[in-house]
Write a protein that holds these residues in place. Structure first.
Motif, PDB file in Angstrom:
ATOM      1  N   ALA A 157     -12.471 -10.758 -16.049  1.00  0.00           N
ATOM      2  CA  ALA A 157     -11.215 -10.247 -16.591  1.00  0.00           C
ATOM      3  C   ALA A 157     -10.011 -10.977 -16.012  1.00  0.00           C
ATOM      4  N   TYR A 158     -10.041 -11.309 -14.714  1.00  0.00           N
ATOM      5  CA  TYR A 158      -8.922 -12.031 -14.109  1.00  0.00           C
ATOM      6  C   TYR A 158      -8.730 -13.397 -14.768  1.00  0.00           C
ATOM      7  N   GLU A 159      -9.814 -14.156 -14.883  1.00  0.00           N
ATOM      8  CA  GLU A 159      -9.703 -15.500 -15.439  1.00  0.00           C
ATOM      9  C   GLU A 159      -9.348 -15.455 -16.926  1.00  0.00           C
ATOM     10  N   PHE A 160      -9.814 -14.442 -17.606  1.00  0.00           N
ATOM     11  CA  PHE A 160      -9.471 -14.229 -19.009  1.00  0.00           C
ATOM     12  C   PHE A 160      -7.958 -14.090 -19.170  1.00  0.00           C
ATOM     13  N   ALA A 163      -6.476  -5.210 -14.803  1.00  0.00           N
ATOM     14  CA  ALA A 163      -7.793  -5.813 -14.565  1.00  0.00           C
ATOM     15  C   ALA A 163      -8.315  -5.406 -13.186  1.00  0.00           C
ATOM     16  N   TYR A 164      -7.403  -5.305 -12.215  1.00  0.00           N
ATOM     17  CA  TYR A 164      -7.758  -4.878 -10.864  1.00  0.00           C
ATOM     18  C   TYR A 164      -8.247  -3.431 -10.851  1.00  0.00           C
ATOM     19  N   GLU A 165      -7.625  -2.594 -11.667  1.00  0.00           N
ATOM     20  CA  GLU A 165      -7.975  -1.172 -11.708  1.00  0.00           C
ATOM     21  C   GLU A 165      -9.171  -0.882 -12.617  1.00  0.00           C
ATOM     22  N   CYS A 166      -9.553  -1.848 -13.411  1.00  0.00           N
ATOM     23  CA  CYS A 166     -10.643  -1.669 -14.368  1.00  0.00           C
ATOM     24  C   CYS A 166     -11.952  -1.357 -13.652  1.00  0.00           C
ATOM     25  N   ILE A 186       3.642  -3.040   1.630  1.00  0.00           N
ATOM     26  CA  ILE A 186       2.429  -3.731   1.181  1.00  0.00           C
ATOM     27  C   ILE A 186       1.349  -3.530   2.245  1.00  0.00           C
ATOM     28  N   ARG A 187       0.240  -2.918   1.849  1.00  0.00           N
ATOM     29  CA  ARG A 187      -0.840  -2.598   2.775  1.00  0.00           C
ATOM     30  C   ARG A 187      -2.105  -3.411   2.518  1.00  0.00           C
ATOM     31  N   GLN A 188      -2.198  -3.997   1.327  1.00  0.00           N
ATOM     32  CA  GLN A 188      -3.408  -4.742   0.993  1.00  0.00           C
ATOM     33  C   GLN A 188      -3.050  -6.029   0.273  1.00  0.00           C
ATOM     34  N   VAL A 189      -3.816  -7.076   0.541  1.00  0.00           N
ATOM     35  CA  VAL A 189      -3.682  -8.346  -0.170  1.00  0.00           C
ATOM     36  C   VAL A 189      -4.961  -8.582  -0.961  1.00  0.00           C
ATOM     37  N   LEU A 190      -4.806  -8.870  -2.242  1.00  0.00           N
ATOM     38  CA  LEU A 190      -5.932  -9.211  -3.104  1.00  0.00           C
ATOM     39  C   LEU A 190      -5.841 -10.693  -3.440  1.00  0.00           C
ATOM     40  N   LEU A 191      -6.848 -11.461  -3.028  1.00  0.00           N
ATOM     41  CA  LEU A 191      -6.915 -12.885  -3.327  1.00  0.00           C
ATOM     42  C   LEU A 191      -7.867 -13.100  -4.500  1.00  0.00           C
ATOM     43  N   ILE A 192      -7.366 -13.790  -5.517  1.00  0.00           N
ATOM     44  CA  ILE A 192      -8.151 -14.039  -6.730  1.00  0.00           C
ATOM     45  C   ILE A 192      -8.240 -15.544  -6.957  1.00  0.00           C
ATOM     46  N   PRO A 193      -9.415 -16.143  -6.826  1.00  0.00           N
ATOM     47  CA  PRO A 193      -9.535 -17.576  -7.136  1.00  0.00           C
ATOM     48  C   PRO A 193      -9.496 -17.805  -8.647  1.00  0.00           C
ATOM     49  N   SER A 194      -8.946 -18.940  -9.047  1.00  0.00           N
ATOM     50  CA  SER A 194      -8.868 -19.261 -10.471  1.00  0.00           C
ATOM     51  C   SER A 194      -9.051 -20.755 -10.680  1.00  0.00           C
ATOM     52  N   ASP A 222       2.975  -7.985  -7.257  1.00  0.00           N
ATOM     53  CA  ASP A 222       2.464  -6.821  -6.544  1.00  0.00           C
ATOM     54  C   ASP A 222       2.344  -5.643  -7.487  1.00  0.00           C
ATOM     55  N   HIS A 223       1.546  -4.707  -7.059  1.00  0.00           N
ATOM     56  CA  HIS A 223       1.369  -3.468  -7.821  1.00  0.00           C
ATOM     57  C   HIS A 223       1.189  -2.356  -6.808  1.00  0.00           C
ATOM     58  N   HIS A 224       2.201  -1.486  -6.718  1.00  0.00           N
ATOM     59  CA  HIS A 224       2.219  -0.422  -5.715  1.00  0.00           C
ATOM     60  C   HIS A 224       2.074  -1.048  -4.317  1.00  0.00           C
ATOM     61  N   GLU A 225       1.003  -0.760  -3.580  1.00  0.00           N
ATOM     62  CA  GLU A 225       0.869  -1.240  -2.200  1.00  0.00           C
ATOM     63  C   GLU A 225       0.029  -2.520  -2.087  1.00  0.00           C
ATOM     64  N   VAL A 226      -0.289  -3.120  -3.234  1.00  0.00           N
ATOM     65  CA  VAL A 226      -1.178  -4.283  -3.242  1.00  0.00           C
ATOM     66  C   VAL A 226      -0.398  -5.548  -3.600  1.00  0.00           C
ATOM     67  N   LYS A 227      -0.506  -6.573  -2.767  1.00  0.00           N
ATOM     68  CA  LYS A 227       0.008  -7.901  -3.083  1.00  0.00           C
ATOM     69  C   LYS A 227      -1.129  -8.687  -3.734  1.00  0.00           C
ATOM     70  N   ILE A 228      -0.906  -9.133  -4.955  1.00  0.00           N
ATOM     71  CA  ILE A 228      -1.942  -9.836  -5.707  1.00  0.00           C
ATOM     72  C   ILE A 228      -1.585 -11.317  -5.742  1.00  0.00           C
ATOM     73  N   ILE A 229      -2.490 -12.146  -5.255  1.00  0.00           N
ATOM     74  CA  ILE A 229      -2.244 -13.588  -5.209  1.00  0.00           C
ATOM     75  C   ILE A 229      -3.397 -14.298  -5.919  1.00  0.00           C
ATOM     76  N   ALA A 230      -3.091 -14.910  -7.050  1.00  0.00           N
ATOM     77  CA  ALA A 230      -4.075 -15.743  -7.757  1.00  0.00           C
ATOM     78  C   ALA A 230      -3.865 -17.173  -7.280  1.00  0.00           C
ATOM     79  N   TYR A 231      -4.915 -17.747  -6.712  1.00  0.00           N
ATOM     80  CA  TYR A 231      -4.787 -19.081  -6.106  1.00  0.00           C
ATOM     81  C   TYR A 231      -5.779 -20.050  -6.743  1.00  0.00           C
TER      82      TYR A 231
END
Length: 355
Positions: free
Chosen positions: A17-20, A76-79, A223-231, A242-251
């Protein structure tokens, strides 16, 4: 007592879903196509695979703005698992249409909340004409594609947005992304696993700098959590929000995860040598060694336009030769670790190719 920042928890994750979502963001970023490292035929293949009607609907919906699609990373993160594309699309249909509209408008993203009060964004999404005008006036008016996307999306009702969005996503999966999955997913899994293995040896901040090739992350209040998403598709670009307390980083996935065969030089080595093969860029690096600087400061110092300086900075960032610190303005500095590793990287390649 001075405030002690909360420790960050880390999650490294990948799913179709992330890469989509990111593939749609890359396609929509028409002005930036030349900046991406996807196969040169990737864009041409999409023009062949996707119907003209679908491509026209994508352009009309997002107005060439990649951020509209990137904002779908949070749902997609919450899915629920397995978070493949069919599950993601089914999950989106369960969300309230107003909630989806708010996501697309960046309602939960601090970058946009800094420019426009959340109450104004919410009122604009609900159809308040005065709030819509204020949203347009305050939300980065110099960003033409974002402004065009806002101007198109704000007047639409949540139901209209939901209907158009789901039709586009379902057709993009059927006509384009479904055929790409078998090649992309193994690369994403390799990179995610490599990052997970590296994570225990580094702080969260240092890990982010490593996988993003020089982007410096400073922990933020709330920000309490970091989500790393490779792409694969965004290489070498970085997306962060970011979304609420999550920092989302697509790298971008590493060169090693992409794999090189035979005597092909590592892409990282090629990028570094290409960047260093320009006299102006060598002078820029010398300047950054002495003093970290903004884009405007560099342009002024060297007496060139910001556009030309941005071109040089993009090449140096792509090669991992400069560090980026976020703030009111991006501040660039020299990445000494990349400079120090160049000799080893070149030697390793020359020795391996002579076997």
């Amino acid at each position: 007592m001075p405030h002690q920042p909360l420790s960050l928890s880390l999650q490294v994750d990948t799913c179709p879903a992330y890469e989509f979502v990111l593939s749609l963001a890359v396609w929509s970023d028409a002005r930036g196509h030349a900046s991406y490292e996807v196969d040169t035929g990737w864009f041409d293949a999409i023009r062949t695979q996707a119907s003209p009607e679908l491509l026209g609907d994508i352009e009309a919906f997002a107005q060439h703005c990649d951020m509209v699609w990137a904002h779908l990373i949070s749902p997609a993160y919450e899915c629920p698992q397995p978070r493949d594309v069919p599950t993601f699309l089914a999950y989106l249909k369960t969300l309230d249409a107003m909630e989806v509209k708010l996501r697309l408008l960046g309602y939960y993203v601090r970058y946009f909340r800094r420019a426009t009060p959340p109450a104004v964004m919410a009122a604009a999404a609900a159809g308040d004409h005065e709030a819509q005008q204020q949203f347009l006036q305050t939300s980065y008016p110099d960003n033409a594609t974002w402004q065009a996307a806002l101007a198109h999306l704000l007047p639409l009702t949540p139901a209209e947005i939901m209907s158009q969005l789901m039709q586009i996503l379902e057709r993009w999966y059927q006509e384009v992304f479904q055929a790409q999955e078998p090649r992309l997913l193994p690369i994403l899994e390799r990179d995610a696993e490599a990052t997970r293995l590296l994570a225990p040896t580094l702080s969260v901040e240092r890990l982010i700098e490593t996988v993003t090739n020089g982007w410096e992350y400073v922990p933020e209040p709330g920000i309490r959590q970091v989500l790393l998403i490779p792409s694969v598709v965004i290489r070498p670009i970085i997306h962060w929000f970011d979304h609420h307390e999550v920092k989302i980083i697509a790298y971008p996935v590493s060169d090693e995860s992409m794999t090189a065969e035979g005597d092909t030089p590592p892409p990282r080595l090629v990028r570094i040598l290409k960047a260093l093969g320009d006299e102006s860029r060598l002078r820029i690096l010398r300047r950054l060694e002495a003093e970290p600087s903004t884009l405007q400061q560099l342009a002024t110092h060297f007496g060139v336009s910001k556009t030309l300086m941005h071109h040089h900075i993009a090449a140096l960032r792509k090669a991992g030769l400069i560090q980026v610190r976020e703030g009111n303005y991006q501040v660039y500095g020299l990445r000494r670790d990349t400079v120090a590793a160049l000799g080893t990287l070149l030697t390793k390649y020359l020795e391996s190719s002579s076997d």
